[in-house]
Design a protein around this motif. Structure first.
Motif, PDB file in Angstrom:
ATOM      1  N   ARG A  60       0.829  -1.269   0.040  1.00 16.42           N
ATOM      2  CA  ARG A  60       0.046  -0.090   0.333  1.00 16.42           C
ATOM      3  C   ARG A  60       0.985   1.281   0.068  1.00 16.42           C
ATOM      4  NH1 ARG A  60      -4.246  -0.913   4.990  1.00 16.42           N
ATOM      5  NH2 ARG A  60      -2.110  -1.678   5.878  1.00 16.42           N
ATOM      6  N   VAL A  61       0.327   2.140  -0.777  1.00 19.59           N
ATOM      7  CA  VAL A  61       1.161   3.516  -0.963  1.00 19.59           C
ATOM      8  C   VAL A  61       0.586   4.668  -0.260  1.00 19.59           C
ATOM      9  CG1 VAL A  61       2.199   5.009  -2.488  1.00 19.59           C
ATOM     10  CG2 VAL A  61       2.631   2.561  -2.958  1.00 19.59           C
ATOM     11  N   ILE A  62       1.217   5.251   0.597  1.00 21.45           N
ATOM     12  CA  ILE A  62       0.750   6.742   1.018  1.00 21.45           C
ATOM     13  C   ILE A  62       1.886   7.904   0.207  1.00 21.45           C
ATOM     14  CG2 ILE A  62       0.653   8.114   2.879  1.00 21.45           C
ATOM     15  CD1 ILE A  62       0.135   5.855   4.805  1.00 21.45           C
ATOM     16  N   LEU A  63       1.052   8.603  -0.358  1.00 23.70           N
ATOM     17  CA  LEU A  63       1.580   9.562  -1.305  1.00 23.70           C
ATOM     18  C   LEU A  63       1.490  11.048  -0.255  1.00 23.70           C
ATOM     19  CD1 LEU A  63       3.007  11.316  -3.568  1.00 23.70           C
ATOM     20  CD2 LEU A  63       0.532  11.447  -4.375  1.00 23.70           C
ATOM     21  N   VAL A  64       2.968  11.532  -0.212  1.00 26.71           N
ATOM     22  CA  VAL A  64       2.963  12.808   0.925  1.00 26.71           C
ATOM     23  C   VAL A  64       3.369  13.833  -0.091  1.00 26.71           C
ATOM     24  CG1 VAL A  64       4.163  13.578   2.915  1.00 26.71           C
ATOM     25  CG2 VAL A  64       3.940  11.068   2.887  1.00 26.71           C
ATOM     26  N   THR A  65       2.793  15.124   0.138  1.00 27.40           N
ATOM     27  CA  THR A  65       3.303  16.159  -0.581  1.00 27.40           C
ATOM     28  C   THR A  65       3.109  17.375   0.533  1.00 27.40           C
ATOM     29  OG1 THR A  65       1.104  17.098  -1.535  1.00 27.40           O
ATOM     30  CG2 THR A  65       2.443  15.450  -2.904  1.00 27.40           C
ATOM     31  N   GLY A  66       4.112  17.945   0.756  1.00 28.19           N
ATOM     32  CA  GLY A  66       4.351  19.154   1.613  1.00 28.19           C
ATOM     33  C   GLY A  66       5.103  20.347   0.980  1.00 28.19           C
ATOM     34  N   HIS A  67       4.545  21.421   1.371  1.00 30.61           N
ATOM     35  CA  HIS A  67       5.496  22.762   0.877  1.00 30.61           C
ATOM     36  C   HIS A  67       5.052  23.967   1.375  1.00 30.61           C
ATOM     37  CE1 HIS A  67       2.091  22.359  -2.313  1.00 30.61           C
ATOM     38  NE2 HIS A  67       2.352  23.824  -2.109  1.00 30.61           N
ATOM     39  N   ARG A  68       4.003  24.070   2.056  1.00 31.30           N
ATOM     40  CA  ARG A  68       3.315  25.295   2.085  1.00 31.30           C
ATOM     41  C   ARG A  68       4.072  26.032   3.497  1.00 31.30           C
ATOM     42  NH1 ARG A  68      -1.534  25.990  -0.187  1.00 31.30           N
ATOM     43  NH2 ARG A  68      -2.110  27.920   1.186  1.00 31.30           N
ATOM     44  N   ARG A  69       4.193  27.457   3.023  1.00 29.72           N
ATOM     45  CA  ARG A  69       5.073  28.070   4.088  1.00 29.72           C
ATOM     46  C   ARG A  69       4.635  28.325   5.393  1.00 29.72           C
ATOM     47  NH1 ARG A  69       8.543  31.616   1.524  1.00 29.72           N
ATOM     48  NH2 ARG A  69       8.390  31.825  -0.946  1.00 29.72           N
ATOM     49  N   GLU A  70       3.055  28.087   5.774  1.00 27.16           N
ATOM     50  CA  GLU A  70       2.742  28.337   7.046  1.00 27.16           C
ATOM     51  C   GLU A  70       3.293  26.963   7.810  1.00 27.16           C
ATOM     52  OE1 GLU A  70      -1.251  27.376   4.795  1.00 27.16           O
ATOM     53  OE2 GLU A  70       0.778  27.987   4.262  1.00 27.16           O
ATOM     54  N   ASN A  71       3.742  25.905   7.202  1.00 27.09           N
ATOM     55  CA  ASN A  71       4.284  24.888   7.884  1.00 27.09           C
ATOM     56  C   ASN A  71       5.864  24.589   8.118  1.00 27.09           C
ATOM     57  OD1 ASN A  71       1.455  23.799   8.096  1.00 27.09           O
ATOM     58  ND2 ASN A  71       1.697  22.391   6.196  1.00 27.09           N
ATOM     59  N   PHE A  72       6.554  25.703   7.532  1.00 27.21           N
ATOM     60  CA  PHE A  72       7.720  25.764   7.902  1.00 27.21           C
ATOM     61  C   PHE A  72       7.985  25.789   9.098  1.00 27.21           C
ATOM     62  CE2 PHE A  72       9.032  28.140   3.451  1.00 27.21           C
ATOM     63  CZ  PHE A  72       8.455  26.962   2.738  1.00 27.21           C
ATOM     64  N   GLY A  73       9.368  25.055   9.720  1.00 24.59           N
ATOM     65  CA  GLY A  73       9.654  25.009  11.004  1.00 24.59           C
ATOM     66  C   GLY A  73       9.146  23.858  11.762  1.00 24.59           C
ATOM     67  N   GLU A  74       8.312  24.145  12.764  1.00 25.34           N
ATOM     68  CA  GLU A  74       7.853  23.270  13.720  1.00 25.34           C
ATOM     69  C   GLU A  74       6.782  22.536  12.835  1.00 25.34           C
ATOM     70  OE1 GLU A  74       7.093  20.966  17.249  1.00 25.34           O
ATOM     71  OE2 GLU A  74       8.819  22.366  16.609  1.00 25.34           O
ATOM     72  N   GLY A  75       6.093  22.861  12.045  1.00 24.67           N
ATOM     73  CA  GLY A  75       5.001  22.352  11.382  1.00 24.67           C
ATOM     74  C   GLY A  75       5.801  20.887  10.505  1.00 24.67           C
ATOM     75  N   PHE A  76       6.707  21.387   9.747  1.00 23.99           N
ATOM     76  CA  PHE A  76       7.439  20.342   9.076  1.00 23.99           C
ATOM     77  C   PHE A  76       8.090  19.192  10.076  1.00 23.99           C
ATOM     78  CE2 PHE A  76       6.898  22.636   5.216  1.00 23.99           C
ATOM     79  CZ  PHE A  76       6.438  21.426   4.170  1.00 23.99           C
ATOM     80  N   GLU A  77       8.535  19.657  11.055  1.00 23.45           N
ATOM     81  CA  GLU A  77       9.275  18.692  12.061  1.00 23.45           C
ATOM     82  C   GLU A  77       7.976  17.690  12.236  1.00 23.45           C
ATOM     83  OE1 GLU A  77      12.466  18.825  13.533  1.00 23.45           O
ATOM     84  OE2 GLU A  77      13.013  20.334  12.152  1.00 23.45           O
ATOM     85  N   GLN A  78       7.027  18.320  12.801  1.00 27.98           N
ATOM     86  CA  GLN A  78       5.735  17.607  13.380  1.00 27.98           C
ATOM     87  C   GLN A  78       5.499  16.407  12.113  1.00 27.98           C
ATOM     88  OE1 GLN A  78       3.657  17.562  16.471  1.00 27.98           O
ATOM     89  NE2 GLN A  78       5.659  18.358  17.189  1.00 27.98           N
TER      90      GLN A  78
END
Length: 226
Positions: A60-78
């Motif tokens: 099973r494949v989970i596709l992940v995409t993430g790039h939004r500025r509001e998630n920079f920093g702690e958001g991307f860490e989480q």
């Protein structure tokens, strides 16, 4: 030419006459389904690593995409720690993450996720490869706008890593869920979809409010009567 009934309501609030508003669906869904069918009929050779293509066939494949500025920093860490924890717990699931080129995305993603054998960190994809990967995915974890419309058209549940979305129709219809960037919330929702078939089927079979692939036909039909 409004893509959804919500869009029609917004136009009515702008004092646009109802006689001049036509709900057609979004033409992006036309393009998506056209591309999906084209890839199948032309025996498309994806520009993806051979080992990844083998994984896609078996897991099973989970596709992940993430790039939004509001998630920079702690958001991307989480986000990254949530993906890593679920990947470790579910070695039979492949996480495929086309990593945005922005250094504020690249650094945390590569630092936290590199080295886990069932996490694939790959280059950003051309549209045909993205469509192919979405079509073969079990579900999608994203902060993207467009994918919130596209993935449900392919029957894929979407977990939206944002606190709010400009596409509320998907949330209302049940195609998508807002999970924000909370590690705990992302993990619990991923596990729910991986473990609970009823929850998965409810999301994957929900009516897609963004269109059925016939928006352009409807637009042409209206224009031809004018």
């Amino acid at each position: 030419f409004a893509p959804t009934n919500n869009a029609k309501k917004a136009l009515l609030k702008e004092n646009i006459s109802e006689d001049e508003i036509f709900v057609t669906g979004n033409t992006v869904i036309d393009a998506l389904l056209w591309m999906r069918d084209k890839l199948k009929t032309q025996n498309y050779a994806p520009n993806l690593p051979e080992d990844l293509l083998e994984d896609i066939k078996q897991k099973r494949v989970i596709l992940v995409t993430g790039h939004r500025r509001e998630n920079f920093g702690e958001g991307f860490e989480q986000i990254c720690h949530a993906v890593l924890e679920v990947a470790i717990s579910y070695p039979d699931v492949a996480f495929v993450y086309p990593v945005h080129l922005n250094p504020k995305v690249q650094k945390p993603v590569n630092r936290i996720l590199t080295g886990q054998p069932n996490i694939w960190l790959i280059r950003p994809l051309d549209y045909p490869d993205l469509v192919l990967l979405m079509d073969k995915s079990y579900l999608v974890l994203t902060d993207s706008g467009g994918i919130q419309e596209e993935a449900p058209a392919l029957g894929k549940p979407v977990l939206v890593m944002r606190e709010t979305t400009e596409r509320p129709e998907g949330i209302e219809s049940g195609n998508a869920r807002l999970v924000g960037t909370s590690k705990e919330k992302i993990i619990s929702n991923l596990i729910s979809l991986l473990e609970n078939k009823a929850v998965y089927q409810e999301m994957s079979q929900a009516h897609n409010p963004y269109g059925d692939g016939k928006a352009a036909e409807r637009i042409v039909s209206v224009l031809s009567r004018m």
